[in-house]
Design an enzyme around this catalytic site. Sequence first.
Site, mmCIF file in Angstrom:
data_model
loop_
_atom_site.group_PDB
_atom_site.id
_atom_site.type_symbol
_atom_site.label_atom_id
_atom_site.label_comp_id
_atom_site.label_asym_id
_atom_site.label_seq_id
_atom_site.Cartn_x
_atom_site.Cartn_y
_atom_site.Cartn_z
ATOM 1 N N ASP A 301 0.965 -1.163 0.029
ATOM 2 C CA ASP A 301 -0.089 -0.007 -0.102
ATOM 3 C C ASP A 301 0.851 1.221 -0.058
ATOM 4 O OD1 ASP A 301 -2.185 -1.520 0.033
ATOM 5 O OD2 ASP A 301 -2.785 -1.296 2.054
ATOM 6 N N TYR A 385 -9.379 -0.337 3.001
ATOM 7 C CA TYR A 385 -8.965 -0.182 4.078
ATOM 8 C C TYR A 385 -8.599 1.108 4.640
ATOM 9 C CZ TYR A 385 -8.109 -4.705 6.657
ATOM 10 O OH TYR A 385 -8.294 -5.813 7.339
ATOM 11 N N TYR A 387 -6.135 3.381 7.029
ATOM 12 C CA TYR A 387 -4.894 3.227 7.924
ATOM 13 C C TYR A 387 -4.528 4.547 8.742
ATOM 14 C CZ TYR A 387 -3.942 -1.057 5.277
ATOM 15 O OH TYR A 387 -3.966 -2.146 4.539
ATOM 16 N N HIS A 439 -5.663 -12.550 6.359
ATOM 17 C CA HIS A 439 -4.560 -12.082 5.770
ATOM 18 C C HIS A 439 -3.510 -11.362 6.904
ATOM 19 C CE1 HIS A 439 -7.879 -9.256 6.530
ATOM 20 N NE2 HIS A 439 -6.971 -8.031 6.615
ATOM 21 N N ASP A 448 16.225 6.316 11.228
ATOM 22 C CA ASP A 448 17.544 6.895 10.959
ATOM 23 C C ASP A 448 17.980 7.278 12.240
ATOM 24 O OD1 ASP A 448 19.863 7.752 10.071
ATOM 25 O OD2 ASP A 448 19.021 8.738 8.315
#
Length: 659
Positions: A301, A385, A387, A439, A448
């Site tokens: 995605d 979906y 998110y 799923h 970082d």
Amino acid sequence: MAQVEAPAVDHPLDPLTAEEIEAAADIFEAETDLDGEIKYHNITLAEPPKPKVKEFEPGDTFDRKAAIVAREDGETYEATVSLAENTVLEYEHLPDVEPAVMPEEIEEAREIVKNDPEWREAAAKRGVENFDLVMVDPWSASGFEPEEHKGKRLCRALSWIKTSENDNGRARPIEGLFAFVDLDEMKVVEIEDNGVPDEDSPLPPEDADYRADRVETRDDYEHLDVVQPDGPSWEVDGNKVEWLDWELRVGWTAREGLVFHDVKFNDGDESRQVLHRASACEMAVPYGDPDPNHSWKNAFDIGEYHAGRMANQLTEGCDCLGVMKYFDVEMNTIEGEAETLESAICMHEEDDGILWKHTEERKPHTEVRRRRRLVISFIATVYNYDYAFYWYFYPDGGIEAEVRLTGIDSNGVVPADETAEDTYGQYAIVAPQVKAPIHQHFFNFRLDFDIDDSSMRAYEVHNEPTGSERDRKNGFRAKETLLERENEARQDIDPNRGRYWRIASSETENSYGRSCGYKLEPHTNVSAPMKPTSSYMRRSGFIQNHFWVTPYNDSERFAAGDYPNLNDDTTGLTEWTEEDRSLVDEDLVVWYTQGVNHVPRAEDWPVLPVEIASFHLKPEGFLDSNPSISLPAEPCHTEHDITSPDNGSSGDDCSSADD
């Protein structure tokens, strides 16, 4: 040619402005030899290398550069454009590379499918009559392209049919029917018809309403408000945010969505570096149902669709509560024009229970501090979906990254006489004739680190007993092991032994001789159960382990590589770590894969209550003491406050003085 004389930004990591996006497209067209219709898949900031950013001081001048991914006549090109010099600095043709699917391509492909005669004929056999009510979702065909169409820019379109304009059309999948669309030619190249599961009842019989205007809502749910009469505790200057001891820069890319730069924590009078850059850089969503109508599903995605482009305008719902600060973002259209997404990022403060408390039983005396947190978030809707990506910053120096998964399960149709016990484990029956396959969702976070602006080391830490086998003492310890090379650092969670990982400076120590560091403390996670030879594992190598560490490399930005769309090769983390590079006294990047195992339930229908996935970064040796001791006690309301006429009074604070 449009020109940008001086960037309207004050930091080299600030996202491109609208003017810079359009200037970059103009420069690219003028300076390259492309003469066809150019499609711009990405125009984003070419972020300066980390050493260059470290040299920057407020007030310094800096060159702004744009990174461009463009497509012309079925071929992909990359370029770096200098906005200050109005020229193309680098230009490269990338054969056999497919950039992410653009929203404009999705919309056009939807209409192409709905108007295809062969597709219409097959849909009509399934009971579809009004094609204006058809919903089409073009998924990437990655890993499952028809052999005769290999090499084309393909999507594989699924479809549903609504019963009315405001109906939840996902209650009625048009099962077993797919259209392969060539997105370069914008035409259907193949129809796949796997038959109808139940010819007597080809479409599920029930709607699945969830909108407030289509369901009966309860009247015993009283209003809850979040009030900050004195305003929030943050200060914002452009993209720079300061909150308590935190200082950070809010960034954005069309691919990742929310990005954080230059994250610092104030230790007394000293502003100390924690992270150079942090984001969710990739996703993989493999499906486990062996049914050929669903077994091919494996969505990236972020890499295949660019989650930032799918982001919501957050003022349209109750996505945040309290006093809010919204950030608008700029992205490019496929034509190379700038487009503003207003209120893409929301920032607010929220209460999160107790941060610390102690009651002195002999006094008595109690001190309590609330765990308020700064919340910075965005929400992306990728087809069915939704998110929600949340980053929490805490007064004690902790950072938590969280994803909340909601929306509607990708689904299919089963025969009318099938029961839930027939195939439990592969899918759940969530409504009459509607199944939702098992799923997983894997999110990879690129962290970082930049602890104290120094070289670093990585450690694995777990609990183990001390003493001999016959020793009856209760001794145990946290054993810390230096991870010297990349392949040693490829690890998974081990909650039974309390495993976590620590990134520490090679150069700085706290007052007690402990190297200054942060630990990554995992929460619930899951491993991928697919066979190592499966296309899922090959394409999304980052799901093979939860924890990875690499030495900083400016070109290693995305866990599954730069171009996962229609790419069957192993790229990204698994490829880079084959070198097994040294991790000792290096500039380190941590990649954490957070997995969610979703075995659907009937209780997930028609909209899924959130599934939550998260992990925590906590200072470990970074400071000398708890920095949140300095927090003031907050007003606390009693039952009397609620029932009294003056229920808006501040009440007593959350501490009790000695008698």
